[in-house]
Scaffold this motif. Structure first.
Motif, mmCIF file in Angstrom:
data_model
loop_
_atom_site.group_PDB
_atom_site.id
_atom_site.type_symbol
_atom_site.label_atom_id
_atom_site.label_comp_id
_atom_site.label_asym_id
_atom_site.label_seq_id
_atom_site.Cartn_x
_atom_site.Cartn_y
_atom_site.Cartn_z
ATOM 1 N N ALA A 8 0.806 -1.230 0.000
ATOM 2 C CA ALA A 8 0.000 0.000 0.000
ATOM 3 C C ALA A 8 0.837 1.276 0.000
ATOM 4 N N PRO A 9 1.933 1.375 0.773
ATOM 5 C CA PRO A 9 2.714 2.620 0.731
ATOM 6 C C PRO A 9 3.256 2.926 -0.673
ATOM 7 N N LEU A 10 3.746 1.901 -1.356
ATOM 8 C CA LEU A 10 4.242 2.107 -2.716
ATOM 9 C C LEU A 10 3.105 2.491 -3.654
ATOM 10 N N SER A 11 1.987 1.848 -3.465
ATOM 11 C CA SER A 11 0.825 2.128 -4.304
ATOM 12 C C SER A 11 0.352 3.572 -4.125
ATOM 13 N N ARG A 12 0.347 4.052 -2.892
ATOM 14 C CA ARG A 12 -0.047 5.447 -2.639
ATOM 15 C C ARG A 12 0.921 6.418 -3.309
ATOM 16 N N GLU A 13 2.193 6.095 -3.294
ATOM 17 C CA GLU A 13 3.191 6.952 -3.932
ATOM 18 C C GLU A 13 2.993 7.013 -5.444
ATOM 19 N N HIS A 14 2.404 5.986 -6.006
ATOM 20 C CA HIS A 14 2.160 5.971 -7.446
ATOM 21 C C HIS A 14 1.209 7.078 -7.879
ATOM 22 N N HIS A 15 0.347 7.525 -6.993
ATOM 23 C CA HIS A 15 -0.603 8.593 -7.354
ATOM 24 C C HIS A 15 0.153 9.849 -7.784
ATOM 25 N N GLY A 16 1.123 10.269 -6.993
ATOM 26 C CA GLY A 16 1.907 11.452 -7.336
ATOM 27 C C GLY A 16 2.706 11.250 -8.614
ATOM 28 N N GLN A 55 13.937 7.202 -3.970
ATOM 29 C CA GLN A 55 13.744 6.271 -2.860
ATOM 30 C C GLN A 55 12.682 5.221 -3.200
ATOM 31 N N HIS A 56 11.653 5.636 -3.915
ATOM 32 C CA HIS A 56 10.595 4.709 -4.331
ATOM 33 C C HIS A 56 11.192 3.569 -5.162
ATOM 34 N N PHE A 57 12.031 3.899 -6.130
ATOM 35 C CA PHE A 57 12.662 2.872 -6.957
ATOM 36 C C PHE A 57 13.532 1.949 -6.100
ATOM 37 N N ILE A 58 14.254 2.513 -5.153
ATOM 38 C CA ILE A 58 15.107 1.698 -4.277
ATOM 39 C C ILE A 58 14.265 0.695 -3.494
ATOM 40 N N LEU A 112 6.868 6.963 -17.801
ATOM 41 C CA LEU A 112 6.538 6.885 -16.372
ATOM 42 C C LEU A 112 5.111 6.384 -16.174
ATOM 43 N N GLU A 113 4.186 6.887 -16.958
ATOM 44 C CA GLU A 113 2.796 6.435 -16.830
ATOM 45 C C GLU A 113 2.671 4.943 -17.143
ATOM 46 N N LYS A 114 3.295 4.507 -18.221
ATOM 47 C CA LYS A 114 3.243 3.086 -18.600
ATOM 48 C C LYS A 114 3.832 2.214 -17.490
ATOM 49 N N HIS A 115 4.947 2.666 -16.933
ATOM 50 C CA HIS A 115 5.625 1.913 -15.873
ATOM 51 C C HIS A 115 4.743 1.783 -14.626
ATOM 52 N N VAL A 116 4.183 2.886 -14.177
ATOM 53 C CA VAL A 116 3.366 2.865 -12.959
ATOM 54 C C VAL A 116 2.117 2.011 -13.170
ATOM 55 N N ARG A 117 1.473 2.160 -14.302
ATOM 56 C CA ARG A 117 0.267 1.368 -14.564
ATOM 57 C C ARG A 117 0.583 -0.123 -14.634
ATOM 58 N N LYS A 118 1.739 -0.466 -15.175
ATOM 59 C CA LYS A 118 2.152 -1.872 -15.218
ATOM 60 C C LYS A 118 2.337 -2.424 -13.805
ATOM 61 N N GLU A 119 2.987 -1.627 -12.959
ATOM 62 C CA GLU A 119 3.159 -2.085 -11.582
ATOM 63 C C GLU A 119 1.811 -2.267 -10.895
ATOM 64 N N GLU A 120 0.930 -1.301 -11.044
ATOM 65 C CA GLU A 120 -0.366 -1.352 -10.364
ATOM 66 C C GLU A 120 -1.285 -2.440 -10.911
ATOM 67 N N ARG A 121 -1.283 -2.627 -12.205
ATOM 68 C CA ARG A 121 -2.238 -3.548 -12.835
ATOM 69 C C ARG A 121 -1.722 -4.973 -12.984
ATOM 70 N N GLU A 122 -0.392 -5.120 -13.025
ATOM 71 C CA GLU A 122 0.157 -6.451 -13.281
ATOM 72 C C GLU A 122 1.086 -6.948 -12.172
#
Length: 146
Positions: A8-16, A55-58, A112-122
């Motif tokens: 959840a913390p990583l997912s919340r950071e994806h919004h920004g 830090q998110h990537f780390i 960046l959008e493609k990357h974040v959506r891939k993480e969230e959806r897949e």
């Protein structure tokens, strides 16, 4: 799918990150309080990258060895995630010496959008489906390590 508390913390950071991604793309709507000109967007992107995404990537990359060999598809997706981080780091660094700033911003925003959506959806759903509760709780401890 509801996001597991360990992710959840990583997912919340994806919004920004998604707001930044949209802001950088050509034809993006104006966002209240955010820059509208290419130079301002580049400065904002670099600041966001330094303050948030580095830090998110780390944290995400710390998950890779913990999740290794659980699921072959997950191994592939985590490898792709890490490779995309390398590409995104390079795209952010290119903002310091822009040739065509608007085009660079658009390319970065789309990547960046493609990357974040891939993480969230897949990737995150696959992590949740592949891991037992003990392993999921181990993931959350990674965010507290220095």
């Amino acid at each position: 799918m509801k996001r597991h508390e360990s992710l959840a913390p990583l997912s919340r950071e994806h919004h920004g990150a998604l707001i930044l991604a949209r802001l950088l793309q050509k034809g993006a709507p104006a966002y209240k309080g955010l820059p509208a000109d290419p130079a301002g967007k580049a400065r904002y992107a670099l600041q966001f990258y330094e303050n948030e995404l580095t830090q998110h990537f780390i944290y995400e990359e710390k998950m890779v060895p913990v999740l290794k060999d659980i699921n072959p598809k997950l191994d592939d997706m985590l490898r792709e995630m890490s490779e995309e981080h390398v590409i995104l780091r390079e795209l952010f660094s290119q903002l310091n010496n822009p040739k065509d700033l608007s085009a660079q911003l658009d390319k970065l925003g789309k990547a960046l959008e493609k990357h974040v959506r891939k993480e969230e959806r897949e990737i995150f759903p696959l992590i949740q489906d592949s891991c037992d509760p003990h392993l999921l709780s181990k993931i959350s401890t990674l965010f507290h390590e220095q």
